[in-house]
Design an enzyme around this catalytic site. Structure first.
Site, PDB file in Angstrom:
ATOM      1  N   GLU A  71      61.943  49.798  34.881  1.00 33.97           N
ATOM      2  CA  GLU A  71      62.688  48.780  35.643  1.00 33.97           C
ATOM      3  C   GLU A  71      63.200  47.665  34.736  1.00 33.97           C
ATOM      4  O   GLU A  71      63.291  46.509  35.138  1.00 33.97           O
ATOM      5  CB  GLU A  71      61.825  48.197  36.767  1.00 33.97           C
ATOM      6  CG  GLU A  71      61.684  49.098  37.979  1.00 33.97           C
ATOM      7  CD  GLU A  71      62.957  49.206  38.807  1.00 33.97           C
ATOM      8  OE1 GLU A  71      63.876  48.363  38.639  1.00 33.97           O
ATOM      9  OE2 GLU A  71      63.053  50.148  39.614  1.00 33.97           O
ATOM     10  N   SER A  87      60.972  44.565  28.596  1.00 33.91           N
ATOM     11  CA  SER A  87      60.793  43.115  28.465  1.00 33.91           C
ATOM     12  C   SER A  87      61.963  42.442  27.756  1.00 33.91           C
ATOM     13  O   SER A  87      62.393  41.347  28.146  1.00 33.91           O
ATOM     14  CB  SER A  87      59.487  42.817  27.722  1.00 33.91           C
ATOM     15  OG  SER A  87      58.371  43.097  28.527  1.00 33.91           O
ATOM     16  N   ARG A 135      62.566  44.887  40.341  1.00 34.83           N
ATOM     17  CA  ARG A 135      61.779  44.098  39.394  1.00 34.83           C
ATOM     18  C   ARG A 135      60.706  43.275  40.096  1.00 34.83           C
ATOM     19  O   ARG A 135      59.604  43.102  39.567  1.00 34.83           O
ATOM     20  CB  ARG A 135      62.717  43.218  38.560  1.00 34.83           C
ATOM     21  CG  ARG A 135      63.523  44.064  37.591  1.00 34.83           C
ATOM     22  CD  ARG A 135      64.652  43.338  36.896  1.00 34.83           C
ATOM     23  NE  ARG A 135      65.354  44.293  36.026  1.00 34.83           N
ATOM     24  CZ  ARG A 135      66.456  44.025  35.343  1.00 34.83           C
ATOM     25  NH1 ARG A 135      67.024  42.815  35.434  1.00 34.83           N
ATOM     26  NH2 ARG A 135      67.031  44.948  34.587  1.00 34.83           N
ATOM     27  N   PHE A 161      64.888  58.326  41.999  1.00 28.79           N
ATOM     28  CA  PHE A 161      66.048  57.596  41.502  1.00 28.79           C
ATOM     29  C   PHE A 161      66.405  58.156  40.138  1.00 28.79           C
ATOM     30  O   PHE A 161      65.650  58.004  39.175  1.00 28.79           O
ATOM     31  CB  PHE A 161      65.678  56.113  41.417  1.00 28.79           C
ATOM     32  CG  PHE A 161      66.756  55.196  40.901  1.00 28.79           C
ATOM     33  CD1 PHE A 161      67.806  54.803  41.712  1.00 28.79           C
ATOM     34  CD2 PHE A 161      66.683  54.691  39.604  1.00 28.79           C
ATOM     35  CE1 PHE A 161      68.771  53.926  41.233  1.00 28.79           C
ATOM     36  CE2 PHE A 161      67.643  53.820  39.122  1.00 28.79           C
ATOM     37  CZ  PHE A 161      68.696  53.433  39.951  1.00 28.79           C
ATOM     38  N   GLY A 187      68.877  54.710  28.325  1.00 27.20           N
ATOM     39  CA  GLY A 187      67.893  53.984  29.111  1.00 27.20           C
ATOM     40  C   GLY A 187      68.479  52.680  29.625  1.00 27.20           C
ATOM     41  O   GLY A 187      69.029  52.611  30.719  1.00 27.20           O
TER      42      GLY A 187
END
Length: 377
Positions: A361, A364, A241, A121, A129
């Site tokens: 993914e 935080s 996620r 991917f 990002g």
């Protein structure tokens, strides 16, 4: 939540495989940076590389809860392998399953779901990002071909993959609506592995910088519609996620199990350290946090299976599970004392493997942003 008999069978089968075919080799794979290709072939035979893809397209036709269970068990054996499996399921298979036409599914999805091919991917770039709408890679139409130029960064399986899902700008004036998505064979001229990153952990999973140097693909490589790329990139966030949260459960559980085992074996002051209240209470907290995270993950997966929106719940699961896992792995090292810091015991490797789960993914703070926005609605 109570698992069905079929889900328990899937969990148990994956647990047996993980203990026999992953855990015994994880240390060597990490040390030697060995890509676990043979283990992946065996996982493919078990249907683990296309679990939620319909059987019509080569998948196992299972639910997301089954995928969650499988990834947890795989991660308990080897974190790096679980990352490859999670990306393969949620992104490499998930995106063409949802947006591909029948010809693309026949050409790419079937072999991906069967594990005959691996996918990667390609969204993140060296300076892009979390802000996916700011990518710089371009795709320009040239007759009946697209010409792709740009650099992608931190691409899991970028060297080993057979096909790349690539996001590129096709209309610079349209902003986020000017991004499109392409299925690019990694054998295409101009697809270049720039370098393999030297990482803190998960060394058996290659993380590559990919260069696209006048990389030409046919017009039918476009996945979905032109300008739909940003939507496609974000559409699989829930599944991705949930997958990463699941691997956090597996790695944290492996660290907890190692700590419990060591606490029963190590003696101080005439008794196993498990019987010392300070150690016992620490283990109790670790087990409680792990189970709380598991319930968040299972809840998100059950919503996904029910066809209900679960972006908030997936973000909660990923946030809590990833931060829990680092704490549990750190505590496992503490229980091992000095031995937790050396490679003789697995907890130092598990700690290194799990740290990145708070980054990929969606970091935080991005999860907190998503959750906070949901609370405002």
């Amino acid at each position: 939540m109570i698992l069905t008999q079929e889900q328990e069978m899937i969990r148990d089968a994956m647990r047996d495989f993980s203990r026999e075919r992953l855990a015994p080799f994880a240390e060597a794979w990490d040390r030697d940076h060995t890509f676990p290709r043979e283990a992946l072939k065996e996982l493919a035979e078990l249907g683990a590389l296309g679990m939620v893809v319909p059987e019509q397209w080569g998948g196992a036709g299972m639910d997301y809860m089954s995928l969650v269970l499988a990834i947890e068990e795989i991660a308990a054996g080897d974190g790096a392998t679980s990352t490859i499996v999670s990306v393969q399921n949620s992104l490499a298979c998930g995106i063409p399953n949802r947006y591909g036409n029948d010809a693309q599914k026949e050409q790419w999805l079937k072999p991906l779901a069967k594990g005959e091919m691996l996918g990667c991917f390609c969204l993140t770039e060296p300076h892009v990002g979390s802000d996916a709408g700011a990518i710089k890679t371009t795709a320009v139409k040239d007759g009946d071909e697209w010409v792709i130029n740009g650099v992608k960064q931190f691409i899991t399986t970028g060297r080993e993959a057979d096909v790349a899902i690539v996001f590129a700008v096709t209309d610079k004036a349209a902003g986020k609506k000017g991004i499109s998505c392409f299925l690019v064979p990694t054998t295409a001229p101009g697809y270049v592995v720039g370098r393999i990153e030297e990482k803190m952990g998960q060394k058996a999973s290659d993380t590559a910088q990919i260069l696209f140097e006048n990389c030409r693909v046919p017009a039918d490589a476009l996945l979905g519609e032109e300008g739909q790329g940003y939507k496609i990139a974000l559409s699989n966030l829930e599944a991705g996620r949930i997958g990463i949260a699941s691997q956090c459960l597996g790695m944290a559980r492996a660290a907890l199990e190692a700590a419990v085992k060591y606490a029963h074996e190590r003696e101080t002051f005439g008794k196993p350290i498990f019987e010392h209240q300070a150690v016992n209470f620490r283990l109790a907290d670790m087990a409680t946090q792990l189970e709380a995270a598991r319930q968040l993950v299972w809840h998100a997966a059950s919503l996904k299976d029910a066809g209900r929106p679960c972006l908030k719940e997936a973000s909660m699961a990923k946030l809590f599970a990833s931060e829990m896992a680092e704490k549990v792995c750190s505590d496992a090292i503490q229980i091992h004392g000095g031995y937790g810091y050396v490679t003789d015991f697995p907890v130092e490797r598990i700690y290194r493997d799990v740290r990145v789960c708070q980054i990929y993914e969606g970091a935080s703070d991005i999860q907190r942003l998503v959750i906070g926005r949901a609370l405002a609605d």
